[in-house]
Write a protein that holds these residues in place. Structure first.
Motif: not given
Length: 863
Positions: A712, A716, A720, A766-767, A769-770, A774, A808, A833, A855, A863
């Motif tokens: 994770k 990140t 990012t 998690h992927y 959300k990132l 992005k 980050v 996060m 982050l 988001n």
């Protein structure tokens, strides 16, 4: 087991023009005639008797010349063609083991460079009834069994054997090749050229000659007969000699190819220079083939039973490059199959085929290709092209897809074979909801062009314009593309244009000594860079450039493909950098010629679609990649080693340095780097975490939940940083099956059940959300790197774009680390996060646990 390539055999019935009789020679005796001393395989006697010793002589400068430069020991591989054999490939009573070098079958080198061996059939094949044997079948191999001497056409070597006191005959003229049906050593005879045919029998009797099943002459009570013949029709002719004596009959055949100067005419105005041009209105089909230097090309197909007939001789353009023929009598309601016969010597499928039939591998695909015509096994051999004159048109739902901004790309690289149980396009289409939930906006398909075999990665291509039917039909791929576009997902195809494999007609057109020759207009004889596989394209050749552009245009126009990932793009060079791994540095050095080639291809693609993605697997020096990036091309940026060292917890000597995530480290003006932690080519991150993860007390990277938390943190940092990114299939839930499971390119097990595990599904979330962050926050497109510390276990970077600022942080060590707050890190931050506000003052120290990450942004990210 017998080893062999596909043999090419031809049988044609064509009426000849006429033959001139000579006076029969009734007094000739066998002893007065010397054996043929020209050819790949000859013997020490005119008739090879089953129960006598036979000395075989081999001239390795003949045939396919596979062993012409071999200095090691050579061995005979030997079997029989008998009444029980199904065909010429069906060897019986094989006396030798391919894997063993037996001294008794070792060839003797002669002073003149030829080889010999003496055999006695009855001693080798004990207990075999000689009356059931047609021919001895032979191959010659090197000690390793990797090089094999055959006939010119790739077929096995055959020596006829006869019984004493039984009628037999041989052709004394013309000289022949030891093929199953004897073929003249001279590759072709011109139309109306006089051919002398000289036949000898071992017993006086009735000798007759037929050509194409038409009796020409019959002479009684002779041993030898000579006549001359002129053929008035093009194509293959079969000469059949028969001896009838003492109540027995024996026949032998010889195949002759008759050629003529081609008709010279310009290609029709609207016809393609290669492949098929279909005019449905006039019911006309034009076939075209680029093949300069060839003497004659026939079109063979289901419409003429694969017979080389005068009606199907291709014309040649005045410049000698293109062969073409227009047919106006084809049935447009059905599918046809076809090949090209080149100089009467070998057959190839159309290099521009869209679908091919493969007699070797299609059988394992099963019922999914029942819609295709049956393979014409009774009429031909080798790969066959399919011509569909009544194909079902696909009706596109999305006509003008708006592609994602290239700097917003999150590409999902997948192998169709290993992404679903069914191994097909329709299964990927059915998985679009999963991809949509993950949030990616581009799918990159590993090669989907026809390659050798079925189950592979596809980097062994043979037909670059043909869809690999193992994965499905053309309209099924179109449906996949269309439905991905409906969901805002672009489609990128991995194309392999550095090389082609031996099934490629472009390679076969100019084969010599079992490899492509110096006269090949597309390929180099020797690869111009290390690590090449297959045959290396010469991208400075205008012919290759035309072919590449035709390939790319076809996939873009026909399937609405949005871009290409070019495999081994650094190989598009003509610099002679050698073929060993030691030359990688010189291969990677700045190459102005290679840059010019890529700029030309890039410019061409932009004329078809200005928004097309052009992605290079280049890995050359930064100076060269910077110049390519400045034109808009995207470069693969392999961060696998650094990221995996970080997730495993190893940081000595900066081995986990993530600095090259950023364009600044490459000297780029813009982030034209597609960075990734995994691709199809690297060992899986989680596999190495589980096997080699670092340990400190009770903290172990080998622990699944611990390792996934560290992934994770890595994700990140990856997603990012500015610019496009790529994920390899199933990396989003920590796929941990080794790349070497079932061999490197072998099939890998599906693990969809992983998502039932809370830690793995947490990584997926998690992927997702990132990826959302992005795509929706412009700072992740093209931010400026302000500050970073990326070499040690505790890593961070600060980047800015406009009024937004992102920080980050991640601890990739295996112990707690303190972050000292400097001016650049101080102030108020929003934790995207934990959804909380942080106030950091200069001089403070923040304790960060191993695997922990932040982050942060000055204002909350969208988001």
């Amino acid at each position: 087991m017998k080893h062999y390539f596909i043999s090419l055999f031809f049988s044609v019935s064509i009426v000849f023009f006429g033959c001139k009789k000579n006076n029969p020679s009734s007094e000739t005796t066998v002893e007065e005639v010397a054996p043929n001393d020209i050819g790949l395989a000859t013997t020490n006697q005119l008739f090879n008797y089953w129960d006598e010793s036979i000395t075989l002589f081999f001239d390795l400068n003949k045939g396919n010349r596979a062993l012409v430069s071999e200095n090691e020991s050579l061995y005979l591989h030997i079997g029989l063609i008998t009444t029980a054999s199904k065909d010429e490939h069906d060897w019986k009573e094989v006396a030798t083991d391919w894997s063993k070098n037996i001294e008794a079958y070792k060839l003797n080198r002669q002073p003149n460079g030829s080889y010999s061996i003496t055999i006695n059939p009855t001693q080798i094949f004990k207990g075999i009834n000689g009356s059931e044997v047609f021919k001895i079948a032979l191959l010659i191999r090197n000690a390793a069994g990797t090089l094999v001497q055959r006939n010119k056409d790739g077929s096995d070597i055959y020596i006829p054997v006869v019984l004493k006191n039984k009628a037999a005959l041989v052709f004394l003229q013309p000289n022949t090749q030891p093929t199953y049906i004897l073929t003249t050593e001279k590759e072709s005879y011109m139309l109306n050229e006089e051919l002398a045919i000289d036949v000898l029998s071992n017993i006086r009797g009735k000798l007759s000659i037929r050509i194409d099943n038409v009796l020409q002459e019959s002479v009684n009570d002779v041993l030898k007969h000579t006549f001359t013949c002129k053929f008035g029709k093009l194509g293959f002719h079969i000469i059949n000699a028969r001896i009838e004596a003492n109540g027995s009959t024996f026949e032998e055949q010889i195949r002759v190819f008759v050629n003529d100067k081609p008709e010279i005419e310009e290609l029709p105005l609207h016809a393609n220079k290669n492949g098929i041009t279909i005019d449905k209105q006039s019911k006309a089909v034009t076939f075209a083939l680029t093949a300069p230097g060839k003497l004659n090309v026939f079109l063979l197909g289901s419409f003429n039973n694969y017979q080389a007939e005068s009606k199907y001789v291709l014309k040649q353009t005045p410049n000698g490059d293109t062969w073409w023929l227009t047919l106006t009598d084809l049935d447009f309601s059905k599918k046809h199959t076809y090949q090209f016969l080149i100089d009467g010597q070998f057959k190839i499928a159309d290099p521009y085929s869209h679908i091919i039939l493969d007699p070797i591998y299609d059988g394992s695909i099963g019922k999914s290709i029942a819609y295709l015509p049956s393979y014409p096994k009774e009429n031909t051999a080798g790969n066959v092209s399919v011509l569909d004159l009544n194909n079902e048109e696909y009706h596109w739902k999305v006509q003008n897809f708006i592609k994602p901004n290239p700097y917003d790309l999150v590409i999902y690289e997948l192998l169709t074979r290993d992404f679903s149980m069914a191994h097909d396009f329709l299964s990927i289409r059915d998985s679009i909801p999963y991809l949509k939930r993950l949030g990616i906006n581009a799918v990159e398909l590993l090669p989907i062009q026809e390659s050798e075999g079925n189950s592979s990665w596809g980097y062994n291509p043979s037909f670059h314009l043909a869809l690999d039917k193992y994965y499905g039909r053309e309209n099924e791929l179109k449906s996949l593309v269309d439905n991905l576009h409906l969901q805002g997902i672009a489609v990128i195809v991995d194309v392999v244009l550095n090389h082609a494999f031996g099934q490629s007609p472009l390679a076969q057109l100019y084969f010599e000594n079992i490899t492509t020759s110096s006269s090949n207009i597309w390929f180099n004889m020797q690869a111009r860079h290390p690590y090449n596989v297959g045959y290396d394209f010469n991208h400075e050749s205008a012919y290759t450039q035309d072919f590449v552009k035709d390939v790319l245009k076809y996939w873009m126009v026909e399937f609405k493909i949005d871009g290409f990932r070019f495999d081994l793009s650094k190989g598009f060079t003509q610099k002679n950098t050698g073929v060993s791994g030691d030359d990688v540095a010189s291969w990677s050095a700045y190459d102005a010629g290679r840059i010019a080639i890529w700029k030309d291809y890039h410019n061409y693609l932009k004329t078809i679609d200005p928004t097309c993605y052009v992605i290079l697997e280049h890995f050359a020096v930064d100076e060269e990649e910077r110049e390519l990036a400045a034109t808009g091309m995207l470069l693969w940026n392999n961060m696998n080693r650094s990221f995996n060292e970080a997730t495993m917890g190893y940081h000595t000597a900066s081995q986990s340095d993530l600095s090259r995530l950023f364009a600044e480290a490459h000297g780029f003006e813009t982030p034209n780097l597609i960075s990734y932690m995994e691709s199809h080519d690297e060992e899986r991150i989680q596999f190495k975490n589980a096997q080699y993860g670092n340990v400190a007390g009770s903290y172990s990277v080998k622990n699944l939940s611990t390792a996934l938390d560290r992934i994770k943190a890595a994700a990140t940092f990856l997603l990012t940083s500015p610019g496009p990114k790529m994920i390899w299939q199933f990396g989003e839930f920590g796929y941990d099956i080794s790349i070497d499971e079932n061999d490197r390119t072998g099939e890998k097990p599906l693990k969809w059940d992983y998502l039932k595990n809370a830690s793995r599904s947490g990584l997926f979330d998690h992927y997702a959300k990132l990826i959302r962050l992005k795509k929706t926050n412009p700072i992740f497109r093209n931010a400026t790197l302000q500050l970073s510390s990326l070499k040690d276990g505790l890593k961070y970077y600060v980047m800015t774009a406009g009024d937004q600022r992102v920080l980050v942080i991640g601890n990739f060590d295996i112990v707690n680390r303190d972050l000292s707050i400097t001016n650049a890190l101080s102030g108020t931050w929003y934790d995207n996060m934990q959804h909380s506000i942080l106030n950091w003052e200069v001089g403070h120290h923040i304790a960060i646990k191993p695997g922990e990450y932040y982050l942060l942004s000055k204002t909350k990210l969208i988001n």
